[in-house]
Structure formats: C-alpha cells, structure tokens
Design an enzyme around this catalytic site. Structure first.
Site, mmCIF file in Angstrom:
data_model
loop_
_atom_site.group_PDB
_atom_site.id
_atom_site.type_symbol
_atom_site.label_atom_id
_atom_site.label_comp_id
_atom_site.label_asym_id
_atom_site.label_seq_id
_atom_site.Cartn_x
_atom_site.Cartn_y
_atom_site.Cartn_z
ATOM 1 N N ASN A 100 68.829 27.837 -38.209
ATOM 2 C CA ASN A 100 69.707 28.126 -37.074
ATOM 3 C C ASN A 100 70.994 28.799 -37.533
ATOM 4 O OD1 ASN A 100 67.739 26.806 -35.715
ATOM 5 N ND2 ASN A 100 68.899 24.913 -35.402
ATOM 6 N N VAL A 101 71.476 29.703 -36.687
ATOM 7 C CA VAL A 101 72.698 30.442 -37.018
ATOM 8 C C VAL A 101 73.884 29.920 -36.209
ATOM 9 C CG1 VAL A 101 71.399 32.533 -37.631
ATOM 10 C CG2 VAL A 101 72.220 32.276 -35.287
ATOM 11 N N HIS A 117 69.095 31.734 -42.457
ATOM 12 C CA HIS A 117 69.089 32.949 -41.628
ATOM 13 C C HIS A 117 70.499 33.422 -41.275
ATOM 14 C CE1 HIS A 117 64.661 32.090 -40.308
ATOM 15 N NE2 HIS A 117 64.741 32.617 -41.520
ATOM 16 N N CYS A 145 84.819 47.485 -39.456
ATOM 17 C CA CYS A 145 85.128 46.742 -40.682
ATOM 18 C C CYS A 145 86.620 46.875 -41.048
ATOM 19 C CB CYS A 145 84.253 47.280 -41.811
ATOM 20 S SG CYS A 145 84.642 46.598 -43.418
ATOM 21 N N GLY A 185 62.030 20.479 -35.088
ATOM 22 C CA GLY A 185 62.247 21.509 -34.074
ATOM 23 C C GLY A 185 62.042 22.937 -34.519
ATOM 24 N N THR A 186 60.993 23.172 -35.310
ATOM 25 C CA THR A 186 60.658 24.566 -35.640
ATOM 26 C C THR A 186 59.192 24.837 -35.313
ATOM 27 O OG1 THR A 186 60.570 26.280 -37.349
ATOM 28 C CG2 THR A 186 60.257 24.019 -38.112
ATOM 29 N N SER A 187 58.940 26.078 -34.848
ATOM 30 C CA SER A 187 57.555 26.452 -34.523
ATOM 31 C C SER A 187 56.737 26.672 -35.794
ATOM 32 C CB SER A 187 57.536 27.717 -33.658
ATOM 33 O OG SER A 187 58.230 28.758 -34.311
ATOM 34 N N ASN A 211 58.527 17.306 -33.227
ATOM 35 C CA ASN A 211 58.469 18.455 -32.321
ATOM 36 C C ASN A 211 57.903 17.993 -30.975
ATOM 37 O OD1 ASN A 211 57.827 21.144 -31.136
ATOM 38 N ND2 ASN A 211 58.136 21.883 -33.227
HETATM 39 C C1 BJW Z 1 61.759 21.003 -29.872
HETATM 40 C C2 BJW Z 1 62.679 20.718 -28.878
HETATM 41 C C3 BJW Z 1 63.283 19.465 -28.946
HETATM 42 C C4 BJW Z 1 61.987 22.701 -28.502
HETATM 43 N N1 BJW Z 1 62.973 18.622 -29.947
HETATM 44 N N2 BJW Z 1 61.443 20.152 -30.830
HETATM 45 C C5 BJW Z 1 53.999 36.295 -44.364
HETATM 46 C C6 BJW Z 1 53.005 36.295 -43.403
HETATM 47 C C7 BJW Z 1 53.222 36.893 -42.167
HETATM 48 C C8 BJW Z 1 54.429 37.504 -41.881
HETATM 49 C C9 BJW Z 1 55.409 37.509 -42.829
HETATM 50 C C10 BJW Z 1 55.186 36.906 -44.047
HETATM 51 N N3 BJW Z 1 56.331 37.040 -44.785
HETATM 52 C C11 BJW Z 1 57.236 37.696 -44.067
HETATM 53 C C12 BJW Z 1 56.701 37.994 -42.875
HETATM 54 C C13 BJW Z 1 57.402 38.732 -41.797
HETATM 55 C C14 BJW Z 1 58.362 37.899 -41.009
HETATM 56 C C15 BJW Z 1 57.619 36.784 -40.278
HETATM 57 O O1 BJW Z 1 57.619 35.640 -40.658
HETATM 58 N N4 BJW Z 1 56.994 37.111 -39.152
HETATM 59 C C16 BJW Z 1 56.293 36.106 -38.344
HETATM 60 C C17 BJW Z 1 56.703 36.247 -36.888
HETATM 61 C C18 BJW Z 1 54.821 36.244 -38.565
HETATM 62 N N5 BJW Z 1 59.430 37.329 -41.854
HETATM 63 C C19 BJW Z 1 60.452 38.043 -42.254
HETATM 64 O O2 BJW Z 1 60.551 39.232 -41.979
HETATM 65 C C20 BJW Z 1 61.499 37.328 -43.098
HETATM 66 N N6 BJW Z 1 61.808 38.092 -44.246
HETATM 67 C C21 BJW Z 1 61.035 38.114 -45.336
HETATM 68 O O3 BJW Z 1 60.051 37.418 -45.439
HETATM 69 O O4 BJW Z 1 61.503 38.945 -46.329
HETATM 70 C C22 BJW Z 1 60.596 39.321 -47.374
HETATM 71 C C23 BJW Z 1 59.872 40.529 -46.848
HETATM 72 C C24 BJW Z 1 60.589 41.642 -46.596
HETATM 73 C C25 BJW Z 1 59.922 42.766 -46.141
HETATM 74 C C26 BJW Z 1 58.539 42.720 -45.897
HETATM 75 C C27 BJW Z 1 57.833 41.550 -46.140
HETATM 76 C C28 BJW Z 1 58.520 40.435 -46.641
HETATM 77 C C29 BJW Z 1 62.807 37.187 -42.338
HETATM 78 C C30 BJW Z 1 62.676 36.347 -41.121
HETATM 79 C C31 BJW Z 1 64.005 36.303 -40.383
HETATM 80 C C32 BJW Z 1 63.896 35.572 -39.061
HETATM 81 N N7 BJW Z 1 65.067 35.813 -38.321
HETATM 82 C C33 BJW Z 1 65.258 35.130 -37.049
HETATM 83 C C34 BJW Z 1 66.564 35.677 -36.433
HETATM 84 C C35 BJW Z 1 67.755 35.114 -37.207
HETATM 85 C C36 BJW Z 1 69.055 35.483 -36.615
HETATM 86 C C37 BJW Z 1 69.196 35.021 -35.191
HETATM 87 O O5 BJW Z 1 69.196 33.821 -34.899
HETATM 88 O O6 BJW Z 1 69.321 35.914 -34.362
HETATM 89 O O7 BJW Z 1 65.363 33.719 -37.246
HETATM 90 S S1 BJW Z 1 63.873 35.292 -35.909
HETATM 91 C C38 BJW Z 1 63.959 33.648 -35.294
HETATM 92 O O8 BJW Z 1 62.806 32.852 -35.710
HETATM 93 C C39 BJW Z 1 65.175 33.011 -35.992
HETATM 94 C C40 BJW Z 1 64.699 31.613 -36.224
HETATM 95 O O9 BJW Z 1 65.492 30.999 -37.208
HETATM 96 C C41 BJW Z 1 63.266 31.814 -36.615
HETATM 97 C C42 BJW Z 1 62.401 30.576 -36.493
HETATM 98 O O10 BJW Z 1 62.313 30.148 -35.177
HETATM 99 P P1 BJW Z 1 62.359 28.584 -34.860
HETATM 100 O O11 BJW Z 1 63.647 28.029 -35.282
HETATM 101 O O12 BJW Z 1 61.155 27.928 -35.374
HETATM 102 O O13 BJW Z 1 62.378 28.612 -33.243
HETATM 103 P P2 BJW Z 1 61.173 28.738 -32.226
HETATM 104 O O14 BJW Z 1 61.736 29.110 -30.919
HETATM 105 O O15 BJW Z 1 60.089 29.589 -32.750
HETATM 106 O O16 BJW Z 1 60.583 27.257 -32.143
HETATM 107 C C43 BJW Z 1 61.305 26.179 -31.588
HETATM 108 C C44 BJW Z 1 60.475 24.928 -31.764
HETATM 109 O O17 BJW Z 1 61.215 23.824 -31.314
HETATM 110 C C45 BJW Z 1 59.161 24.949 -30.979
HETATM 111 O O18 BJW Z 1 58.105 24.520 -31.831
HETATM 112 C C46 BJW Z 1 59.382 23.925 -29.856
HETATM 113 O O19 BJW Z 1 58.204 23.233 -29.505
HETATM 114 C C47 BJW Z 1 60.376 23.000 -30.511
HETATM 115 N N8 BJW Z 1 61.286 22.307 -29.615
HETATM 116 N N9 BJW Z 1 62.751 21.800 -28.034
HETATM 117 C C48 BJW Z 1 61.984 19.001 -30.843
HETATM 118 N N10 BJW Z 1 64.188 19.080 -28.026
#
Ligand code: BJW
Length: 237
Positions: A100-101, A117, A145, A185-187, A211
C-alpha cells in the site's frame, strides 16, 4: 484445531513477517484495486498505473492520484493497522512489507516496514530523480521539480517497473528467513509481492492468510481466515 495451531505459532514465532495489500485499508474507506469499487471513471488500475499511461496522459494519471490522495487524507488507521503495529511492539524480530502507498501503517505506529510500491505522498522528478514530499490534492497544482524544473511523477512502482533493489532484497530476505508470515488483504496476483508467501512457505514458514475471499495465497496457506482484517487481526493478539 486452527486456533490451537495459530496460538502455538504466534507464541513461539522467532521472526514474524506481515505482508499487506489494499484489503487492510478497505475498512478505512480506501477503495481496493480489483474489487467492485476498484474502478475509477471506468479505468482499471492496470490502465493507469503504468509509465506508458503517464507518458500518454500525465494529467489523467495525476488526476487519479489526487482523487486517491483526497480519500487517503481523510482516512485513519483501522483496527487491523493498529493490531499490526502492536505485533511489531511484541516481537523483536518483525518486518512489515506493505504494497500500500497510503502511509496508514506508519500513522498506526509501524517503524520496521518496507513500502515496496512506494508512497503516494512523494513525487519523483522524471528528469533528475529528486524525491520530494508533496501533499497537493489538486492535480493542476502539482508543479515542477524544485531542483531542476523537470516533470514530477508519483513516487510509486508502476506495472513493468522494478521495485527499488534495496526494498526487494529486504523483502526476499525476510520472506526466506521468517518462521511465521501473516498475509492480510491482498489478491495475491501482482508480482513480485505475490511470490513472497510462496518463498516463505518453501523456506518452512507457517502462513496465515486473512481475506474476505480465497486467493492463490490461501491455497498454500496453513490457515486461511475468511473475514475482514479489522475484525480478525485484533483477534490474533
Ligand atoms: C479484504 C478486505 C477486508 C477487501 N479484509 N481482505 C510474473 C508473472 C506474471 C506477471 C508478472 C510477473 N512479474 C512481473 C509481472 C508483471 C506485473 C504483474 O504482476 N502483473 C500481474 C497483474 C499479472 N508486475 C510488475 O510489473 C511489477 N514489476 C516487476 O515485476 O518488475 C520486474 C519486471 C520489469 C519488467 C518486466 C517484467 C518484470 C510491478 C508491480 C507494481 C504494482 N503497482 C501497483 C500500483 C502501485 C502504486 C499505486 O498504488 O498506485 O500496486 S498496481 C496495484 O496492485 C498496487 C497494489 O499494491 C497491487 C496489489 O494489489 P492488492 O493490494 O492485492 O489489492 P487488490 O485490490 O488486488 O486486492 C485486495 C484484496 O483485499 C482482495 O483479495 C479482497 O478480497 C481483499 N479485501 N477488503 C480482508 N476488509
């Protein structure tokens, strides 16, 4: 059965790592990325959180971030954040890894944490890389900047970008050496954060996943606690 196992693991843990995602801040009123409330003006996070989106339309991306800043500025840590801060107080060996940011874990009191992140309240110059604190809520007033006049972007990690090396090293090392990991709380679909519980599991750690619905991490967790972080985490203490 699970309660006994959890109690035993918590009591005897030598090194606890907590990994959090957007779900922990949902109860503070901050929308998650992929839930029903995850859409903003019909855009998905994958369409806005990219360097390509910023290059194409920086105003649109800043508008989204300022909309999120406005929500975050009114939010406070909830009982889930507070429980994690209390865990840090109770264990000598502890690390919080958050995706989280929003900065709510710091406000709750966590000090041993890695924001893998980035942080929404920082900007980074696309020209010289200077990082500045920035609390502007109007996307039209972000400014340039202070060091070189270059364009400012949010200091966060977008899709296709690498996690800063030191942060990634710290996260991998913690995942590989902890004996208890609590995932809250992460997907579990965004890499490389999503691989951390798998690394911990392979290294012999006990995994507790919290979750409201099952995820790929629940499948490998030793215990899956279905429910809200704000209700379950205080119960663990
Ligand atoms: C509750 C609840 C309650 C609700 N109690 N629970 C390998 C395989 C496939 C793809 C890739 C791979 N390696 C890299 C990739 C590409 C990509 C990626 O992963 N893509 C996928 C979509 C497949 N990753 C990247 O690009 C990463 N970089 C990287 O790997 O660099 C090396 C590289 C470079 C170049 C090429 C290849 C590799 C960087 C990823 C950066 C993600 N950035 C974001 C934005 C950050 C800034 C911002 O906030 O704006 O990060 S995207 C967004 O997703 C954000 C989050 O931190 C992140 C994760 O989401 P999160 O936190 O899990 O949220 P949700 O909404 O998904 O889930 C919420 C959960 O809570 C749910 O499960 C609910 O059920 C639950 N919930 N209420 C408990 N009360």
């Amino acid at each position: 059965m699970d309660v006994t196992k959890i109690k035993y693991r918590l009591k005897n843990a030598r090194y606890i790592v907590v990994l959090t995602g957007a779900g922990i801040s949902a109860e503070s009123g901050i929308p998650t990325f992929r839930g029903e409330d995850g859409l903003w003006k019909h855009y998905r996070a994958e369409e806005l959180a990219t360097p390509e989106a910023f290059e194409k339309n920086p105003e649109l991306v800043w508008e989204w971030y300022c909309w999120r800043r406005a929500i975050i500025s009114k939010a406070s840590p909830n009982s889930g954040h507070i429980a994690i801060a209390e865990l840090e107080n109770r264990y000598n060996n502890f690390l919080l890894i958050t995706q989280n940011v929003d900065g709510l874990h710091r406000i709750a009191g966590n000090k041993r944490l890695v924001e893998i992140h980035g942080n929404i309240w920082e900007t980074r110059c696309v020209k010289c890389g200077a990082v500045e604190q920035n609390y502007e809520l109007n996307f039209k007033n972000i400014g340039t900047c202070n060091s070189c006049g270059g364009q400012k972007r949010p200091n966060v990690v977008w899709f296709g970008e690498s996690i800063p090396h030191a942060n990634l090293e710290m996260a991998y090392s913690a995942a590989g050496s902890c004996d208890l990991m609590i995932v809250a709380g992460t997907s579990g679909i965004v890499q490389p954060a999503a691989s951390l519980p798998f690394i911990a599991k392979q290294s012999g750690a006990f995994i507790i996943d919290i979750n409201i619905e099952p995820t790929p991490i629940s499948a490998i967790a030793d215990v899956f606690l279905k429910g809200k972080c704000g209700e379950i985490l205080p119960g663990l203490l």
